[in-house]
Every structure is written in structure tokens, then in C-alpha cells.
Design an enzyme around this catalytic site. Structure first.
Site, PDB file in Angstrom:
ATOM      1  N   ASP A  12    -124.796  12.563   1.586  1.00 53.50           N
ATOM      2  CA  ASP A  12    -123.870  13.649   1.877  1.00 53.50           C
ATOM      3  C   ASP A  12    -124.558  15.013   1.859  1.00 53.50           C
ATOM      4  O   ASP A  12    -124.275  15.867   2.702  1.00 53.50           O
ATOM      5  CB  ASP A  12    -122.717  13.628   0.872  1.00 53.50           C
TER       6      ASP A  12
ATOM      7  N   GLU B 121    -118.181  19.888  10.408  1.00 52.51           N
ATOM      8  CA  GLU B 121    -118.350  18.868  11.426  1.00 52.51           C
ATOM      9  C   GLU B 121    -117.017  18.573  12.092  1.00 52.51           C
ATOM     10  O   GLU B 121    -115.993  18.417  11.420  1.00 52.51           O
ATOM     11  CB  GLU B 121    -118.920  17.592  10.795  1.00 52.51           C
TER      12      GLU B 121
ATOM     13  N   ASP C 217    -120.132  18.788   4.353  1.00 51.86           N
ATOM     14  CA  ASP C 217    -119.904  17.451   4.901  1.00 51.86           C
ATOM     15  C   ASP C 217    -118.686  16.867   4.204  1.00 51.86           C
ATOM     16  O   ASP C 217    -118.695  16.674   2.981  1.00 51.86           O
ATOM     17  CB  ASP C 217    -121.132  16.557   4.680  1.00 51.86           C
TER      18      ASP C 217
END
Length: 373
Positions: free
Chosen positions: A347, A265, A181
Site C-alpha cells: 500500500d 487513484e 492509496d
């Protein structure tokens, strides 16, 4: 596959003069043809293609006031027209803005194809120069280059980029898989809880950069002192960019070397950077460049890089039970799931969800799209 190998080199005074002349000719041809094409459309509604632009360039060289265009190799001049045509194609396809004029104060480039350079016995010769370039060969080329691009950045440094054919070597298969992330406090956090931190190169040199820019602003326009001050600002910008790229290359290489599957992502960085409070920090983090490096390095090494959908609620979803929080402010860094009572680091929880969804997507044949980041 084709791969570009970039090296720094130090030209002799004669080579520096030849390159300055070449850069100037490339810039003049590009700008004059761009002006001609733009005027032809606005005045006569005439659309100019590459063949007409090339014919215009041939006629331009024959004009008495432009005979100095023949003092340099014609290859980089023709290549600039091909680049201009590619810029127009990207513009009409909606991928880029309208082509702009080249400035002598910005980065200068000249592209040489096989007929305009020689690579022999480990030495590189460019057209119109008998002496080889003083290249600092940090590593050997895998093959003879098909194209050579010589550039000079705003800081006055010379580089040569050699496009070569190479055979990628796949890394040994490993069972490790990771979800990451990306963020601002840490450039990325893994599902195991590893946090990289963020060196914040722009903020580190902010005071020094502001000082140099104030000094530049006080100098008289057109003076030599202003040129010196501009060079100092450019060198500082180059240092910041080099530090940033060095860190991104090391982090991306570490992830690819250690993991068989990397789940990331997809982010619309161009939209996120519109935030006036976070734009500088987001630009300094370079999430798009980081994803791009993961994509091509994974392809070379035989690794899988998977990008999940950007609208997946990775931060708000509990990685233990799947409950999704209706809202979560950006300043909330840890939270407790009201459904199962699990205590989550924001996170790390997002990285776990990204990994789970990425592995599911990989089973259906999904891969990373660098342009989506």
C-alpha cells in the site's frame, strides 16, 4: 458558490401533520404523473415533456376527488415534477435507470423555493404554517437561502437543507503534498506510511442489525408492532450511515487542511462492487464518497486534488526503480523488487507511485473527476 447547510429540526404536532400531508401530496403527484407518462408512451407512443406534465398536474388539482391537493403549498408539488423531468433526462442520457415510483416507507422530501418559505430574524417559516420551525442551528447561514428542502428519513428524523450563496476562503499555501492509496484493511494509506485503519461500521453492528431484522420478519404485516420493528431497523441503518459519513468527513478535511496537493487513484467502484465476496466491505468503505468529498473541499479551500488513471499499475510497480511485476495477487501485502532488491509495503509503495504520477499529471493541468470514482 452555492452550498447546502443541513440542520435537524423538531416539528410541532401541527407542523408534523402538515408535513405528512405535504409529503403525501408530493408522492401522489409524482407517482400519478409518472404512471400517466409511462402509459402514454407504451399505449400511444407519445413522449411527454415537462410542460404537458405540468398541465396534467393543473387539471389533476381541479378534479373533485383531488381537491385535497390544494390544502398544501403548490410549490413542492411543482418541484417534484421538475425533479421527475431531471430523472427522465438522466435516463435518456444513459446516466441513470428509468424513474421509479416513490414509497411512503422510504425517505420523504419536499422542496420549497423562495415563494414558499420565509427566513427572517434567524427563524425559518414554511408555507401554510405560522410558527417557525424549531431548527437546531449548529452554525449561522452565510446568506438568506434561495431554496429549502425539508426531509424525513426512514428513522423518523426531520432535516432541513438550506441552499445559500457563500464565499469560499482559501487556506494558506503549504508545501506539503500527499499520495494516498485507498483499501479495505485501511481506508487509505499515505506515501509517508501513515495508515488510517478501517472502523468497519457495517460489521460492527452486523449482529445487532441481524437480530432486529429477524424480529421485523416475524411481525405480522400491517400491524403496529411491525411498524415499530421497522423503525428500529431504520434507526440502526441511520446510525451506521451517520458514523460512516462522520469518519469520511473528518479524514477528508484533515487531508485538505494539511496538504496543498492530494493525489488519489480513480476507481470504478460500481464495477468493483460486483465482487460477491468483497461487495459489502467495498460499499462500507465508500471510496466514491470519499473522493467526492476531497474534490469539493479542495475546490473550496484552494487545494489541488488529482486523480490518476485507474489502469496505472500502482501496486505492481517499484517506486524505486520503476520495474513492474507481471502479476501480483491481492493477498500479497509486501514484496521485494527482483530488479533493485527494494522491500516494499504494497500500500505504501502504491501511494508513492500515485503521488509521483499525480504530480506529473498536475503539471499538465489534470484535476480530479468525482464521477470517475
Amino acid at each position: 458558490m452555492k452550498r447546502a447547510y443541513k440542520y435537524r429540526f423538531y416539528p410541532s404536532p401541527e407542523q408534523a401533520e402538515l408535513l405528512a400531508h405535504t409529503f403525501g401530496c408530493v408522492r401522489f403527484v409524482y407517482n400519478s404523473i409518472l404512471r400517466w407518462r409511462t402509459d402514454a408512451y407504451y399505449e400511444r407512443k407519445e413522449k411527454i415533456g415537462y410542460l404537458q406534465a405540468n398541465a396534467r398536474f393543473t387539471a389533476l388539482k381541479k378534479e373533485p376527488e383531488h381537491v385535497w391537493l390544494n390544502d398544501v403549498s403548490c410549490v413542492p408539488l411543482q418541484q417534484s415534477l421538475r425533479h421527475q423531468q431531471a430523472a427522465f433526462s438522466n435516463f435518456f442520457a444513459g446516466r441513470a435507470k428509468y424513474p421509479t415510483f416513490k414509497s411512503k416507507r422510504h425517505k420523504q422530501t419536499a422542496e420549497f423555493t423562495a415563494s414558499a418559505f420565509k427566513y427572517r430574524d434567524g427563524n425559518l417559516y414554511m408555507a401554510k404554517s405560522k410558527a417557525p420551525l424549531d431548527v437546531r442551528w449548529s452554525r449561522q447561514l452565510p446568506s438568506a437561502p434561495s431554496t429549502v428542502t425539508i426531509s424525513k428519513d426512514a428513522a423518523g428524523r426531520y432535516f432541513v437543507s438550506c441552499l445559500c450563496e457563500f464565499e469560499p476562503v482559501s487556506l494558506p499555501i503549504t508545501a506539503k503534498m500527499v499520495g494516498i492509496d485507498v483499501g479495505l484493511k485501511d481506508l487509505f494509506v499515505t506515501d509517508t506510511g501513515f495508515k488510517t485503519g478501517n472502523p468497519r461500521h457495517t460489521a460492527k453492528y452486523a449482529k445487532r442489525l441481524a437480530l432486529q431484522q429477524r424480529r421485523l420478519n416475524r411481525k405480522k404485516k400491517g400491524s403496529k408492532n411491525r411498524a415499530k420493528a421497522r423503525s428500529k431497523v431504520a434507526r440502526l441503518h441511520a446510525k451506521i450511515a451517520d458514523c460512516r459519513m462522520d469518519n469520511l468527513h473528518k479524514l477528508s478535511r484533515k487531508l485538505i487542511n494539511e496538504n496543498q496537493v492530494v493525489c488519489v487513484e480513480s476507481l470504478k467502484v460500481k464495477n468493483m462492487i460486483r465482487n460477491p465476496k468483497l461487495s459489502k466491505a467495498i460499499a462500507d468503505a465508500s471510496w466514491g464518497e470519499f473522493t467526492r468529498q476531497l474534490a469539493y473541499k479542495g475546490e473550496w479551500a484552494g487545494r489541488s486534488v488529482v486523480a490518476i488513471d485507474q489502469f496505472f499499475p500502482s501496486s505492481k510497480r517499484c517506486s524505486s526503480c520503476g520495474y513492474t511485476m507481471p502479476k501480483m495477487a491481492l493477498n500479497v501485502r509486501s514484496w521485494i523488487c527482483p530488479e533493485c532488491g527494494a522491500n516494499h509495503d504494497r500500500d505504501v509503495n502504491a501511494a508513492k507511485n500515485i503521488k509521483a504520477v499525480g504530480l506529473t499529471a498536475l503539471a499538465h493541468g489534470a484535476t480530479v473527476n468525482p464521477k470517475a470514482a
